[in-house]
Design a protein around this motif. Structure first.
Motif, PDB file in Angstrom:
ATOM      1  N   VAL A 115      -7.442  -4.170   0.988  1.00  0.00           N
ATOM      2  CA  VAL A 115      -8.799  -4.164   1.520  1.00  0.00           C
ATOM      3  C   VAL A 115      -9.165  -2.917   2.282  1.00  0.00           C
ATOM      4  CG1 VAL A 115     -11.208  -5.362   2.204  1.00  0.00           C
ATOM      5  CG2 VAL A 115      -8.837  -6.959   0.948  1.00  0.00           C
ATOM      6  N   VAL A 116      -9.423  -1.580   2.182  1.00  0.00           N
ATOM      7  CA  VAL A 116      -9.563  -0.384   2.752  1.00  0.00           C
ATOM      8  C   VAL A 116     -11.169  -0.812   3.473  1.00  0.00           C
ATOM      9  CG1 VAL A 116      -9.688   1.485   2.565  1.00  0.00           C
ATOM     10  CG2 VAL A 116      -7.958   0.597   0.978  1.00  0.00           C
ATOM     11  N   TYR A 136       0.685  -1.245  -0.285  1.00  0.00           N
ATOM     12  CA  TYR A 136       0.131  -0.017  -0.137  1.00  0.00           C
ATOM     13  C   TYR A 136       1.119   1.336   0.100  1.00  0.00           C
ATOM     14  CZ  TYR A 136      -4.402   3.593   0.965  1.00  0.00           C
ATOM     15  OH  TYR A 136      -5.631   3.150   0.985  1.00  0.00           O
ATOM     16  N   ARG A 137       1.785   1.135   1.053  1.00  0.00           N
ATOM     17  CA  ARG A 137       2.782   2.356   1.171  1.00  0.00           C
ATOM     18  C   ARG A 137       3.399   2.604  -0.452  1.00  0.00           C
ATOM     19  NH1 ARG A 137       6.437   1.014   5.643  1.00  0.00           N
ATOM     20  NH2 ARG A 137       6.430  -0.775   4.623  1.00  0.00           N
ATOM     21  N   HIS A 177      -9.094   4.807  -1.372  1.00  0.00           N
ATOM     22  CA  HIS A 177     -10.212   4.274  -1.220  1.00  0.00           C
ATOM     23  C   HIS A 177     -10.386   2.589  -1.880  1.00  0.00           C
ATOM     24  CE1 HIS A 177     -12.079   7.962   0.449  1.00  0.00           C
ATOM     25  NE2 HIS A 177     -12.863   6.993   0.803  1.00  0.00           N
ATOM     26  N   SER A 178      -9.984   2.370  -2.859  1.00  0.00           N
ATOM     27  CA  SER A 178      -9.295   1.018  -3.669  1.00  0.00           C
ATOM     28  C   SER A 178      -7.995   0.781  -2.815  1.00  0.00           C
ATOM     29  CB  SER A 178      -9.874   1.714  -4.398  1.00  0.00           C
ATOM     30  OG  SER A 178      -8.988   1.953  -5.188  1.00  0.00           O
ATOM     31  N   GLY A 179      -6.840   1.389  -3.442  1.00  0.00           N
ATOM     32  CA  GLY A 179      -5.799   1.300  -2.940  1.00  0.00           C
ATOM     33  C   GLY A 179      -5.133   0.580  -4.090  1.00  0.00           C
ATOM     34  N   GLU A 229      -9.087  13.466  -6.234  1.00  0.00           N
ATOM     35  CA  GLU A 229      -8.788  12.404  -6.943  1.00  0.00           C
ATOM     36  C   GLU A 229      -7.211  11.423  -5.792  1.00  0.00           C
ATOM     37  OE1 GLU A 229      -6.570  10.786 -11.336  1.00  0.00           O
ATOM     38  OE2 GLU A 229      -6.512  13.635 -10.583  1.00  0.00           O
ATOM     39  N   MET A 230      -6.911  11.670  -5.322  1.00  0.00           N
ATOM     40  CA  MET A 230      -5.150  10.629  -4.154  1.00  0.00           C
ATOM     41  C   MET A 230      -6.567   9.958  -3.310  1.00  0.00           C
ATOM     42  SD  MET A 230      -2.365   9.824  -5.279  1.00  0.00           S
ATOM     43  CE  MET A 230      -2.372   8.424  -3.549  1.00  0.00           C
TER      44      MET A 230
END
Length: 97
Positions: free
Chosen positions: A77-78, A26-27, A70-72, A64-65
């Motif tokens: 799984v957010v 994710y990061r 929210h999906s990543g 937008e970011m």
């Protein structure tokens, strides 16, 4: 740059992202996406398994970011994102801290 246009409004969003967001890239996906969008800020893992991120940039781009967050990346799984808006600090670059 056209002088008739006013400069985009620069905002700072401080996000706390919950769910399966650690150990799934994710990061690093956040750094790639934010850098492509031209945002500045940082992202890090928290001890409680959340991810914390700060984005500074033009309002439309920051929004937008946030939508991307929210999906990543595919493995994430957010479940929830808490967003606080703060005064921009004028950060340079985007990094994992």
């Amino acid at each position: 740059m056209q002088h008739s246009q006013q400069l985009p409004k620069i905002i700072r969003a401080h996000l706390f992202i919950s769910g399966r967001v650690q150990g799934v890239g994710y990061r690093y996906a956040t750094v790639d996406t934010a850098s492509q969008l031209g945002l500045t800020g940082w992202v890090r893992n928290l001890p409680d398994y959340r991810v914390e991120a700060v984005f500074e940039g033009a309002q439309e781009v920051v929004e937008e970011m946030i939508r991307w967050c929210h999906s990543g990346p595919p493995a994430a799984v957010v479940q929830e994102i808490v967003t606080e808006y703060e005064k921009p600090e004028g950060l340079r670059g985007f990094e994992v801290t």
